[in-house]
Design an enzyme around this catalytic site. Sequence first.
Site, PDB file in Angstrom:
ATOM      1  N   ASP A 119      39.605  34.096  31.068  1.00  0.00           N
ATOM      2  CA  ASP A 119      40.108  35.419  32.195  1.00  0.00           C
ATOM      3  C   ASP A 119      39.374  34.729  33.610  1.00  0.00           C
ATOM      4  O   ASP A 119      38.839  33.498  33.977  1.00  0.00           O
ATOM      5  CB  ASP A 119      39.427  36.544  32.042  1.00  0.00           C
ATOM      6  CG  ASP A 119      38.869  37.971  32.930  1.00  0.00           C
ATOM      7  OD1 ASP A 119      40.121  38.107  33.522  1.00  0.00           O
ATOM      8  OD2 ASP A 119      38.075  38.490  33.270  1.00  0.00           O
TER       9      ASP A 119
ATOM     10  N   ASP B 232      39.560  37.261  37.293  1.00  0.00           N
ATOM     11  CA  ASP B 232      39.068  38.003  38.181  1.00  0.00           C
ATOM     12  C   ASP B 232      38.356  38.373  37.284  1.00  0.00           C
ATOM     13  O   ASP B 232      37.854  38.810  36.496  1.00  0.00           O
ATOM     14  CB  ASP B 232      39.982  38.867  38.335  1.00  0.00           C
ATOM     15  CG  ASP B 232      41.357  38.603  39.374  1.00  0.00           C
ATOM     16  OD1 ASP B 232      41.124  38.084  40.282  1.00  0.00           O
ATOM     17  OD2 ASP B 232      42.218  39.115  38.807  1.00  0.00           O
TER      18      ASP B 232
ATOM     19  N   GLU C 223      36.821  40.574  43.395  1.00  0.00           N
ATOM     20  CA  GLU C 223      37.335  41.807  43.520  1.00  0.00           C
ATOM     21  C   GLU C 223      37.221  42.367  44.767  1.00  0.00           C
ATOM     22  O   GLU C 223      37.918  42.674  45.384  1.00  0.00           O
ATOM     23  CB  GLU C 223      37.296  42.632  42.050  1.00  0.00           C
ATOM     24  CG  GLU C 223      37.784  42.007  40.624  1.00  0.00           C
ATOM     25  CD  GLU C 223      39.483  42.720  40.587  1.00  0.00           C
ATOM     26  OE1 GLU C 223      39.893  43.204  41.934  1.00  0.00           O
ATOM     27  OE2 GLU C 223      40.019  42.406  39.432  1.00  0.00           O
TER      28      GLU C 223
ATOM     29  N   ARG D 145      47.242  49.853  39.791  1.00  0.00           N
ATOM     30  CA  ARG D 145      46.519  50.040  40.289  1.00  0.00           C
ATOM     31  C   ARG D 145      46.382  51.204  41.737  1.00  0.00           C
ATOM     32  O   ARG D 145      45.628  51.609  41.553  1.00  0.00           O
ATOM     33  CB  ARG D 145      45.117  49.201  40.522  1.00  0.00           C
ATOM     34  CG  ARG D 145      44.249  49.235  41.399  1.00  0.00           C
ATOM     35  CD  ARG D 145      43.046  48.532  41.547  1.00  0.00           C
ATOM     36  NE  ARG D 145      42.637  47.614  40.354  1.00  0.00           N
ATOM     37  CZ  ARG D 145      42.854  46.384  39.774  1.00  0.00           C
ATOM     38  NH1 ARG D 145      43.023  45.159  40.927  1.00  0.00           N
ATOM     39  NH2 ARG D 145      42.538  46.002  38.255  1.00  0.00           N
TER      40      ARG D 145
HETATM   41  C1  XBP Z   1      42.441  41.713  36.945  1.00  0.00           C
HETATM   42  C2  XBP Z   1      43.542  42.628  37.718  1.00  0.00           C
HETATM   43  C3  XBP Z   1      44.338  42.858  38.430  1.00  0.00           C
HETATM   44  C4  XBP Z   1      43.399  42.274  40.049  1.00  0.00           C
HETATM   45  C5  XBP Z   1      44.678  41.802  40.774  1.00  0.00           C
HETATM   46  O1  XBP Z   1      41.647  41.648  36.150  1.00  0.00           O
HETATM   47  O2  XBP Z   1      42.479  43.850  37.030  1.00  0.00           O
HETATM   48  O3  XBP Z   1      45.007  43.983  38.272  1.00  0.00           O
HETATM   49  O4  XBP Z   1      42.883  43.470  40.119  1.00  0.00           O
HETATM   50  O5  XBP Z   1      45.527  41.410  40.275  1.00  0.00           O
HETATM   51  P1  XBP Z   1      41.583  41.118  34.769  1.00  0.00           P
HETATM   52  P2  XBP Z   1      47.782  42.093  40.776  1.00  0.00           P
HETATM   53  O6  XBP Z   1      40.068  40.189  35.017  1.00  0.00           O
HETATM   54  O7  XBP Z   1      40.668  41.677  33.015  1.00  0.00           O
HETATM   55  O8  XBP Z   1      42.467  39.907  34.134  1.00  0.00           O
HETATM   56  O9  XBP Z   1      46.966  43.068  42.221  1.00  0.00           O
HETATM   57  O10 XBP Z   1      47.590  40.465  41.096  1.00  0.00           O
HETATM   58  O11 XBP Z   1      47.949  42.128  39.970  1.00  0.00           O
HETATM   59 MG    MG Z   2      38.244  40.270  34.637  1.00  0.00          MG
END
Ligand code: XBP
Ligand code: MG
Length: 254
Positions: free
Chosen positions: A10, A12, A19, A57
């Site tokens: 993964d 983020d 974040e 979101r």
């Molecule tokens: C990551 C996310 C993403 C980022 C924003 O979740 O939730 O939405 O916060 O990215 P994970 P975008 O780590 O579970 O993949 O704005 O490009 O969608």
């Molecule tokens: Mg994540």
Amino acid sequence: MSSLQALIFDVDGTLADTERDGHRVAFNQAFKQAGLDWHWSVELYGKLLAVTGGKERMAYYLQKFNTDFPTDDKTPLMIKELHASKTVHYTELLSTGAIPLRPGVKRLIHEARENNMRIAISTTTTPENVTALLEHALAEKSSDWFEVIAAGDIVPAKKPAADIYIWALEKLKLKPTDCLAFEDSENGIKSSLGADLKTIITINDYTKNHDFSGAALVLNEMGEPNKGFKTLSGNNHGASFINLDLLKKIHAAV
Ligand code: XBP
Ligand code: MG
């Protein structure tokens, strides 16, 4: 069982703490630039993280937290435009090197490459964001090191749906039992476990109270030889930092 073939990461929260000081900041910049008075505080953003995907979101924010904001059939387009602007702000922020990789990540990726361990990405975030993070925090052209980058809208159902991991496994032509997944959140582990992948968790401030039932190992971070991880649950096989030796033991354990 066959030997461990690939590591699927993964992005983020797992590769980097993106974040709070990355995505959140970029969303706020996009809102301001569009003349909106929306502001996502650190606390509110924690609640918004219940929904993965930036566009999803924003829609959730309007549904649950800003219900006075008038919406109509043009709202999805507005969200799409805000999201495109947010991606520009986010990748600009990453290009300043503002967000480093988490402890142990660079070392593990280098070790994987040196040992011909296949590596892949499975994330909800936009592909440009993945490239920007890897290029600025790992190494130039390092996105080429990943055999598969499964990202963003490539599958319609984002995490916690298993689709993005299933897509990555199909591209890798591997079975879930050939791989290990690395995640940081409840939505993430639901997705990886939904694809039958053994999963290792490194928590962060936003995810430390999440439910990680079913994880092979839950750690505060991957750790380094000179600063080991803290084990929150699972069998660390006597190791103090994540390396291929430990990952092979986790993979082989029943
Ligand atoms: C990551 C996310 C993403 C980022 C924003 O979740 O939730 O939405 O916060 O990215 P994970 P975008 O780590 O579970 O993949 O704005 O490009 O969608
Ligand atoms: Mg994540």
